[in-house]
Design a protein around this motif. Structure first.
Motif, PDB file in Angstrom:
ATOM      1  N   LEU A 246      14.188   2.525  -4.144  1.00  0.00           N
ATOM      2  CA  LEU A 246      13.705   3.343  -5.108  1.00  0.00           C
ATOM      3  C   LEU A 246      14.664   4.788  -5.185  1.00  0.00           C
ATOM      4  CD1 LEU A 246       9.620   3.402  -4.266  1.00  0.00           C
ATOM      5  CD2 LEU A 246      10.807   1.833  -5.851  1.00  0.00           C
ATOM      6  N   LEU A 247      15.416   4.680  -4.766  1.00  0.00           N
ATOM      7  CA  LEU A 247      16.684   5.977  -5.109  1.00  0.00           C
ATOM      8  C   LEU A 247      17.298   5.878  -5.954  1.00  0.00           C
ATOM      9  CD1 LEU A 247      17.480   8.211  -1.861  1.00  0.00           C
ATOM     10  CD2 LEU A 247      15.796   9.202  -3.899  1.00  0.00           C
ATOM     11  N   GLY A 248      17.756   4.111  -5.716  1.00  0.00           N
ATOM     12  CA  GLY A 248      18.733   3.690  -6.958  1.00  0.00           C
ATOM     13  C   GLY A 248      18.131   3.789  -7.823  1.00  0.00           C
ATOM     14  N   ASN A 249      16.909   2.965  -8.736  1.00  0.00           N
ATOM     15  CA  ASN A 249      15.579   2.418  -9.580  1.00  0.00           C
ATOM     16  C   ASN A 249      15.623   3.790  -9.982  1.00  0.00           C
ATOM     17  OD1 ASN A 249      15.015   1.116 -11.509  1.00  0.00           O
ATOM     18  ND2 ASN A 249      15.316  -0.464 -10.709  1.00  0.00           N
ATOM     19  N   PRO A 250      15.407   4.496 -10.800  1.00  0.00           N
ATOM     20  CA  PRO A 250      14.224   6.062 -11.300  1.00  0.00           C
ATOM     21  C   PRO A 250      13.085   5.458 -12.087  1.00  0.00           C
ATOM     22  CG  PRO A 250      16.545   6.803 -11.961  1.00  0.00           C
ATOM     23  CD  PRO A 250      16.514   5.207 -11.164  1.00  0.00           C
ATOM     24  N   GLU A 251      13.872   4.401 -12.666  1.00  0.00           N
ATOM     25  CA  GLU A 251      12.148   3.499 -13.647  1.00  0.00           C
ATOM     26  C   GLU A 251      11.761   3.170 -12.997  1.00  0.00           C
ATOM     27  OE1 GLU A 251      14.156   1.586 -16.919  1.00  0.00           O
ATOM     28  OE2 GLU A 251      15.092   3.628 -18.028  1.00  0.00           O
ATOM     29  N   LEU A 252      12.100   1.960 -12.024  1.00  0.00           N
ATOM     30  CA  LEU A 252      10.474   1.269 -11.098  1.00  0.00           C
ATOM     31  C   LEU A 252      10.812   2.454 -10.337  1.00  0.00           C
ATOM     32  CD1 LEU A 252      10.392  -1.312  -9.815  1.00  0.00           C
ATOM     33  CD2 LEU A 252      12.070  -1.640  -8.326  1.00  0.00           C
ATOM     34  N   ALA A 253      10.771   3.399  -9.399  1.00  0.00           N
ATOM     35  CA  ALA A 253      10.421   4.708  -8.756  1.00  0.00           C
ATOM     36  C   ALA A 253       9.269   4.893  -9.888  1.00  0.00           C
ATOM     37  CB  ALA A 253      10.897   5.880  -7.929  1.00  0.00           C
ATOM     38  N   LEU A 254       9.182   5.477 -11.120  1.00  0.00           N
ATOM     39  CA  LEU A 254       8.144   6.062 -11.916  1.00  0.00           C
ATOM     40  C   LEU A 254       7.304   5.005 -11.821  1.00  0.00           C
ATOM     41  CD1 LEU A 254       6.731   8.311 -13.029  1.00  0.00           C
ATOM     42  CD2 LEU A 254       8.791   7.455 -14.850  1.00  0.00           C
TER      43      LEU A 254
ATOM     44  N   ASP B 278       1.028  -1.430   0.609  1.00  0.00           N
ATOM     45  CA  ASP B 278      -0.065   0.110   0.079  1.00  0.00           C
ATOM     46  C   ASP B 278       0.519   1.754   0.262  1.00  0.00           C
ATOM     47  OD1 ASP B 278       0.727   0.060   2.936  1.00  0.00           O
ATOM     48  OD2 ASP B 278      -1.019  -0.544   3.606  1.00  0.00           O
ATOM     49  N   ALA B 279       0.455   2.771  -0.201  1.00  0.00           N
ATOM     50  CA  ALA B 279       1.530   3.300  -0.441  1.00  0.00           C
ATOM     51  C   ALA B 279       2.094   3.892   1.086  1.00  0.00           C
ATOM     52  CB  ALA B 279       0.240   5.057  -0.064  1.00  0.00           C
ATOM     53  N   ALA B 280       1.785   3.395   2.032  1.00  0.00           N
ATOM     54  CA  ALA B 280       2.937   3.227   3.537  1.00  0.00           C
ATOM     55  C   ALA B 280       4.071   2.835   2.954  1.00  0.00           C
ATOM     56  CB  ALA B 280       1.999   2.948   4.620  1.00  0.00           C
TER      57      ALA B 280
ATOM     58  N   GLN C 245      12.534   3.193   0.501  1.00  0.00           N
ATOM     59  CA  GLN C 245      12.916   4.776  -0.190  1.00  0.00           C
ATOM     60  C   GLN C 245      14.516   4.567  -0.832  1.00  0.00           C
ATOM     61  OE1 GLN C 245      12.221   7.949   2.548  1.00  0.00           O
ATOM     62  NE2 GLN C 245      10.534   7.270   2.443  1.00  0.00           N
ATOM     63  N   ALA C 246      15.176   4.125   0.055  1.00  0.00           N
ATOM     64  CA  ALA C 246      16.894   3.364  -0.366  1.00  0.00           C
ATOM     65  C   ALA C 246      16.973   3.064  -2.016  1.00  0.00           C
ATOM     66  CB  ALA C 246      17.509   3.003   0.365  1.00  0.00           C
TER      67      ALA C 246
END
Length: 225
Positions: free
Chosen positions: A179-187, A166-168, A176-177
């Motif tokens: 996703l910071l290393g994988n911007p395409e996944l974060a998007l 979920d959003a949490a 967060q760490a």
């Protein structure tokens, strides 16, 4: 230049080609008809006027012999004998292996093989939908490190994460760490979560429901009649 036809090897009267895989050159002989039907890259290489076409041999030093073995087995039996999924799957689990196979098939433009791997993920007993756990992070990382944007395996893995979490989930430092290393996944995850919210899904839909692998399948080449 000598004719490539005269140099074709045959087994039981059917032409074969040789693949030498990995740093140790593991040898695989496969009927060219089966291989060319599945992979446009192999077909183009062996039908070319280059060394592969004349010697009927292709060197794959950067590839894994186990993956080639799985691919060749699929060419003949049309199924993958992978271990069933369990919540403890990690580097050597069936999900990671399926993703590695998908990446290998994508490299050699073997769309039918990729779609078969997707179907495996939907039908492997016990079914993935019985486990409320996200896909192994190593599998997600491998998919995002070796496939293009909008790849079907990326879409499935992202939908799987959104279904389970979920959003949490975004608030945890370890995520967060990551996703910071994988911007395409974060998007992709951000867009998927936003879509789920826009559609007012209290619980995002299970991507594995109805075993509808065709939602993720890629268009296959249609042979000319």
């Amino acid at each position: 230049m000598a004719s490539t036809v005269s140099k074709k090897r045959k087994f039981q009267g059917i032409a074969t080609v040789k693949l030498l895989v990995g740093s140790e050159g593991a040898e695989f002989n496969v009927h060219e008809e089966q291989l060319f039907e599945e992979s446009r890259v192999f077909r183009a290489a062996f039908e070319s006027k280059f060394k592969e076409g004349s010697e009927r041999t292709m060197y794959l030093p950067d590839d894994n012999a186990n993956l080639v073995d799985y691919l060749i087995n699929f060419l003949y039996v049309r199924s993958f004998n992978l271990l069933p999924y369990s919540p403890t799957d990690q580097e050597e689990g069936s999900i990671m292996l399926a993703v590695r196979l998908f990446v290998f098939a994508d490299k050699y433009d073997a769309t039918k093989v990729k779609n078969a791997i997707l179907r495996f993920l939907f039908t492997s007993p016990p079914r993935i939908k019985n486990y409320r756990t996200p896909p192994p992070r190593c599998a997600v990382d491998h998919a995002y490190g070796h496939t293009p944007r909008n790849s079907s395996i990326r879409r499935l893995l992202v939908d799987w994460v959104v279904w389970i979490t979920d959003a949490a989930w975004f608030e945890k430092e370890e995520h967060q760490a990551w996703l910071l290393g994988n911007p395409e996944l974060a998007l992709d995850l951000t867009l998927a979560f936003a879509k789920a919210g826009k559609l007012e899904w209290k619980n995002p839909l299970n991507p594995f429901q109805h075993n509808n692998a065709e939602l993720y399948a890629e268009a296959e080449e249609v042979k000319a009649q």
